[in-house]
Design an enzyme around this catalytic site. Structure first.
Site, PDB file in Angstrom:
ATOM      1  N   ASP A   1       0.860  -1.177   0.000  1.00 27.76           N
ATOM      2  CA  ASP A   1       0.000   0.000   0.000  1.00 27.76           C
ATOM      3  C   ASP A   1       0.901   1.233   0.000  1.00 27.76           C
ATOM      4  O   ASP A   1       2.124   1.126   0.017  1.00 27.76           O
ATOM      5  CB  ASP A   1      -0.954  -0.034   1.194  1.00 27.76           C
ATOM      6  CG  ASP A   1      -0.209   0.088   2.505  1.00 27.76           C
ATOM      7  OD1 ASP A   1       1.039   0.195   2.494  1.00 27.76           O
ATOM      8  OD2 ASP A   1      -0.866   0.062   3.552  1.00 27.76           O
TER       9      ASP A   1
ATOM     10  N   ASP B   1      -7.775  -7.736   0.016  1.00 33.25           N
ATOM     11  CA  ASP B   1      -6.891  -7.958   1.159  1.00 33.25           C
ATOM     12  C   ASP B   1      -7.680  -7.610   2.401  1.00 33.25           C
ATOM     13  O   ASP B   1      -8.596  -6.784   2.360  1.00 33.25           O
ATOM     14  CB  ASP B   1      -5.644  -7.063   1.100  1.00 33.25           C
ATOM     15  CG  ASP B   1      -5.946  -5.651   1.573  1.00 33.25           C
ATOM     16  OD1 ASP B   1      -6.537  -4.879   0.789  1.00 33.25           O
ATOM     17  OD2 ASP B   1      -5.637  -5.332   2.734  1.00 33.25           O
TER      18      ASP B   1
END
Lengths: 376, 376
Positions: A92, A271
C-alpha cells in the site's frame, strides 16, 4: 499484457482472470493475506505458500519505512529477498496507516506530516516519496498515495478530499514515470478510486483515474464505517465505469460474505486483516459458518477443527485442543487459527474462480452467503 | 526390556542407547523439548517432528491438571490424541511447578496444598493422585512426586526434604503398581534422586531409588542455584551409583555446555525450557556460539540465520530479517527462533550420540564446549 480476463459469469459481473508479475502469475479472484511488517502474523512463509496456497501477499509501506527502513530493504535487494517470499507482493502507499496509526498527523497539499507510532520521530510522506519508497521496497504492485476519509464524511469534505487525492495521484504517476524499478522486474502502480459514499464523486473518480494507463485500479475508502449495502452500491457503480480489461482491487475488505458480494460485482483482488486478526482472537471462518473457539461447547469436541481441511492443521488438530490453546493464551492457538483462516480465505476466492469458470458461481454464492453468516 | 545400552565412550562414561515405548523408539542421548500445556510454545507438532526431529516431548502435569483438566484428557483418549503428537511423551509430577508457580503452597506429609496460579482455586497433590493424574494424561514416562529444595538449602533441610521425597516415592510406587494404564500402552514411572549438593545425601538417594525396579531414574534438584562444577560433581557421583542398564534423566538442564558435560558423565535424557524461552527473547544457540539477534550488528547481515541448517528456517531466513521481526515484536520471530533452538538442541544430542558410537565424542566435546560459549 499485465492482465488477462479469462471468463465472465453468465448473467453477472463476476470475472475470472490472471495477471503476470516478475514473481509469477496470480489467478483472480484472489485474496492477498496482509503481511504488515513483511510477515503475515504467525505464519511461516513456507506454510503460507505451500499449505494456505497464498498467491500474493501485502506489506505495508508505513511499517517497512519505519522498520527496518528503506536502507536495509535496499541492501537486502528488495522485500522479497529480505523476507524470503518468492511470489508476488503488493505494497500500500502508507496513506491509510498514517491516518489510522501515526500520531500528530497533518495533511497539506505537499503531503502528510506525521510522528511515528513507534518512537515519535517526525516524518513526511508525499506522493513522490511514497513512490520512491515503494520502488525501494520492491513490491510488484505499488499503490498511489491517497487520503482515505471516514465513511461518515460529509459531502463537502469528501469532495475536497477527492480533489486532493486526484492531484496526489497525478504527482504519484509523474514520479512513477520518472523512476525505474531497482531490482530488474516490473513494478505496477495502481491508482485508487475514492469518493466516500457519494455516487457522483465515486463516478467522477472512476473516470478520473483512467487517464493514467495503469495495470490495474483499486477501490479505496470502503468498509470504513458505511453500511454494507452502500458499500456494495459503490462497488457496482465504480466497476461499471472502470475498464473491464484491468484488474480491480477492493482495498481492505472484508468478511467472507463481503468478498463474495464484491466478486459478484466484478472485483478481482482483496486484502484484509480479518483472517489473522480475528484468528488471534479465536474466531474461525469456515464454509459452514463462524466458530468462536473459546465457547464452552467445544471443550470436549474432538472432531477436526474443520473437516473440509483447507490446511494441514485443520485435520491435524481438534476443536477441543485448539480451544485449550486459546483459553491458555498459547502462541500455537494464534498460529493454527491464523493459518486456518488464511487458508480458508484463499480457498474461498479460488473456489469462486472455479465456479465462475464452470458456470455455477451465482447459485453457489447464493447458498454460501447464508452459510457463511451462521454462528456454529 | 525398556532400555538397551548400545555403546559406552572409550575412557569415559558417555553412553549411547535406546528405549522403546508404546509410541516408538527413542535414541539416547536425547533432548526432550518442553511442551508445558501440551504445546511446545510456537512450534506446530508437524514441524517439531519432521523439521526439528524431536523424538519425545514433555508436558507438565500441573498445567494439564488445571487446564484442560483430567476429564477432557480422558475423554480425548490421552494427551497424545488430545494434542496430535504421535511420538513418546513424558510428564513431570507437578511437584516442581507447585513449588515454583502456585500460590500459598503448603507441604505436609500428605502432599502439597496449593492455589492455582490461574484462578486461585485450591487443590491438593499427593503422591497417589499425581500418579493417577499421570495415568489419565497418558504419558509414556511418568515421574514420581518429589520435593525440590533450592540449591542453597542447608544440610538439615536437605536431609529432611530427602526423607520426605523418599517416603513419597514409596507411596508413588505403590500407587503405580496398584493401577493400570488407561489407554492400552505401557507407562513407566521414574523415581527421582534428590539431595541438593550434599554428596552423602545424593549417594543415599541414588541407592534408595534402586529398591524400585524402575525403567529409568531421574536426577532432580540440580541447576537450581548451585555452581555448575558442583552440579557436574553431583551428576558424576549419582551416575556412579545408578545402574548402568537403565536410562538416566537429568531434569531441567540446561545450556548446550551443561548438556555435553552431563553426557560425558553418563546422562541419557534432558529437558529444558531454554531453547524456547530464550528463543522468544531473541537468543539463538548455534554450534559456533550464542547470537543475540537484537544486536545492531545483524541489521544488515543477510546471511542465513544458521548456515549449518538444523531446520528449514535456518536457511530460509536471514539474520537481518529475524532481527527485524524480533525488534518489531512479531510472533514470527518467536516461531523461527524457537524452531531453530529446538532443532539445534535435538541436533546436539543426536550428534553426541553419533560421536559416542564412532569414538570421537571426547575430542568433539572438548572443542564444542569452547565454541558453544562464544558470543557471536
Amino acid at each position: 499484457m499485465f492482465f488477462e480476463l479469462q471468463h465472465t459469469a453468465q448473467g453477472g459481473a463476476a470475472r475470472a482472470g490472471r495477471f503476470t508479475t516478475g514473481h509469477g502469475v496470480v489467478e483472480t479472484p484472489v485474496f492477498m493475506p496482509v503481511g504488515t511488517a513483511a510477515t503475515v502474523k504467525g505464519i511461516l512463509h513456507r506454510d503460507l505458500a505451500d499449505d494456505a496456497r497464498a498467491q500474493i501477499i501485502l506489506a505495508n509501506t508505513y511499517h517497512l519505512y519505519l522498520r527496518p527502513g528503506v536502507r536495509v530493504l535496499e541492501e537486502a535487494g528488495g522485500v522479497h529477498r529480505f523476507c524470503g517470499w518468492e511470489r508476488p507482493m503488493l505494497t500500500d502507499s502508507g496513506g491509510f496507516q498514517v491516518f489510522s496509526l501515526a500520531d500528530c498527523r497533518k495533511i497539506t497539499e505537499e503531503g502528510c506530516r506525521f510522528a511515528s507510532h513507534i518512537d515519535g520521530s517526525r516524518h513526511l510522506f508525499t506522493p513522490e516519496n511514497v513512490v520512491d519508497t515503494q520502488r525501494s521496497i520492491g513490491a510488484d504492485i505499488m499503490m498511489a498515495f491517497d487520503e482515505c476519509p471516514p465513511g461518515t464524511a460529509d459531502r463537502e469534505y469528501a469532495a475536497k478530499s477527492l480533489e486532493l487525492t486526484h492531484r496526489w495521484l497525478a504527482r504519484c504517476w509523474e514520479q512513477y514515470e520518472r523512476t525505474e524499478p531497482k531490482y530488474g522486474y516490473r513494478q505496477s502502480l495502481f491508482p485508487i478510486v475514492q469518493g466516500v459514499v457519494y455516487p457522483d464523486l465515486r463516478a467522477e473518480s472512476a473516470r478520473f483515474v483512467q487517464q493514467f494507463d495503469a495495470d490495474g485500479y483499486a477501490i479505496g475508502g470502503l468498509a470504513v464505517g458505511e453500511p454494507a449495502p452502500v458499500m456494495y452500491e459503490m462497488i457496482e457503480l465504480t466497476n461499471g465505469i472502470l475498464p473491464s480489461d484491468k484488474p480491480r482491487y477492493l482495498m481492505g475488505v472484508g468478511t467472507p460474505v463481503n468478498i463474495l458480494e464484491a466478486i459478484e460485482r466484478g472485483v478481482d483482488m482483496f486484502d484484509c486483516v480479518m483472517p489473522t486478526r480475528n484468528g488471534r482472537n479465536g474466531m474461525l471462518f469456515t464454509a459452514e459458518g463462524i466458530i468462536n473457539i473459546r465457547n464452552l461447547k467445544w471443550r470436549e469436541d474432538f472432531s477436526p477443527i474443520d473437516p473440509a481441511g483447507y490446511c494441514f492443521a485443520d485435520t491435524a488438530y481438534s476443536k477441543a485442543y485448539l480451544r485449550h490453546l486459546t483459553i491458555s493464551g498459547e502462541m500455537l492457538a494464534a498460529q493454527i487459527s491464523s493459518l486456518h483462516n488464511v487458508a480458508f480465505y484463499c480457498w474461498l476466492t479460488a473456489e469462486a474462480r472455479r465456479r465462475i469458470i464452470n458456470g455455477t458461481f451465482t447459485e453457489w454464492k447464493r447458498e454460501m452467503v447464508v452459510k457463511l453468516a451462521n454462528r456454529l
